[in-house]
Write a protein that holds these residues in place. Structure first.
Motif, short mmCIF file in Angstrom:
data_model
loop_
_atom_site.label_atom_id
_atom_site.label_comp_id
_atom_site.label_asym_id
_atom_site.label_seq_id
_atom_site.Cartn_x
_atom_site.Cartn_y
_atom_site.Cartn_z
N ARG A 1 0.83 -1.21 0.00
CA ARG A 1 0.00 0.00 0.00
C ARG A 1 0.86 1.26 0.00
O ARG A 1 0.44 2.31 -0.48
CB ARG A 1 -0.91 0.02 1.23
CG ARG A 1 -1.91 -1.09 1.30
CD ARG A 1 -3.21 -0.79 0.71
NE ARG A 1 -3.75 0.45 1.27
CZ ARG A 1 -4.76 1.08 0.73
NH1 ARG A 1 -5.34 0.60 -0.32
NH2 ARG A 1 -5.21 2.20 1.25
N ALA A 2 2.07 1.17 0.54
CA ALA A 2 2.96 2.33 0.61
C ALA A 2 3.63 2.63 -0.73
O ALA A 2 4.15 3.74 -0.93
CB ALA A 2 4.02 2.12 1.68
N LEU A 3 3.61 1.68 -1.67
CA LEU A 3 4.25 1.90 -2.97
C LEU A 3 3.39 2.82 -3.83
O LEU A 3 2.17 2.86 -3.71
CB LEU A 3 4.44 0.56 -3.70
CG LEU A 3 5.39 -0.44 -3.06
CD1 LEU A 3 5.38 -1.74 -3.85
CD2 LEU A 3 6.80 0.11 -2.96
N SER A 4 4.07 3.54 -4.71
CA SER A 4 3.35 4.40 -5.65
C SER A 4 2.79 3.54 -6.78
O SER A 4 3.15 2.37 -6.93
CB SER A 4 4.29 5.47 -6.22
OG SER A 4 5.24 4.84 -7.07
N ASP A 5 1.91 4.15 -7.58
CA ASP A 5 1.33 3.42 -8.70
C ASP A 5 2.41 2.97 -9.68
O ASP A 5 2.34 1.87 -10.24
CB ASP A 5 0.29 4.27 -9.43
CG ASP A 5 -0.98 4.44 -8.61
OD1 ASP A 5 -1.24 3.59 -7.74
OD2 ASP A 5 -1.71 5.43 -8.84
N ARG A 6 3.41 3.80 -9.89
CA ARG A 6 4.49 3.45 -10.82
C ARG A 6 5.31 2.28 -10.28
O ARG A 6 5.66 1.36 -11.02
CB ARG A 6 5.39 4.65 -11.05
CG ARG A 6 6.48 4.31 -12.02
CD ARG A 6 7.22 5.49 -12.51
NE ARG A 6 8.17 5.00 -13.50
CZ ARG A 6 9.27 5.61 -13.79
NH1 ARG A 6 9.58 6.74 -13.20
NH2 ARG A 6 10.09 5.12 -14.69
#
Length: 113
Positions: free
Chosen positions: A71-76
């Protein structure tokens, strides 16, 4: 004539008690073996279920950590590993929503519609 019977004569007149008792003993042995097999099967199933529950509880903190990290990762960053935000819940709870083998993880873009 004597109305009394000897033991040998009485044994001939009575049904064969030893054969009946042997048969009863065999039936009882079979009953006890079946009960033991049933109890062993129930215990095995109970222990298997208990192990699964224990494994799920023990693995829960790791699953929450994985979920929070995704969840902490960005969409990219998610796209770089071949995921979308939609897939995060599926990774966290993979047992409930297995993906088909031919699904490449691509979801229709909202812009394409």
């Amino acid at each position: 004539m004597d109305a009394r019977f000897t033991k040998a004569e009485a044994a001939l007149l009575l049904p064969n008690a030893t054969a009946a008792s042997r048969r009863e003993a065999e039936v009882e042995a079979i009953r006890l073996a079946a009960a033991a097999a049933r109890n062993e099967a129930i215990a095995t199933l109970f222990l298997r279920g208990l192990r699964r529950i224990t494994a799920a509880i023990v693995g829960l903190p790791h699953r929450f950590a994985t979920y929070n990290a995704l969840r902490a990762l960005s969409d990219r960053e998610l796209r770089d590993i071949g995921m979308t935000r939609y897939d995060i819940g599926r990774v966290f709870d993979a047992d409930l929503n297995p993906r088909p083998a031919n699904d490449a993880g691509e979801r229709p873009s909202p812009r394409a519609a």
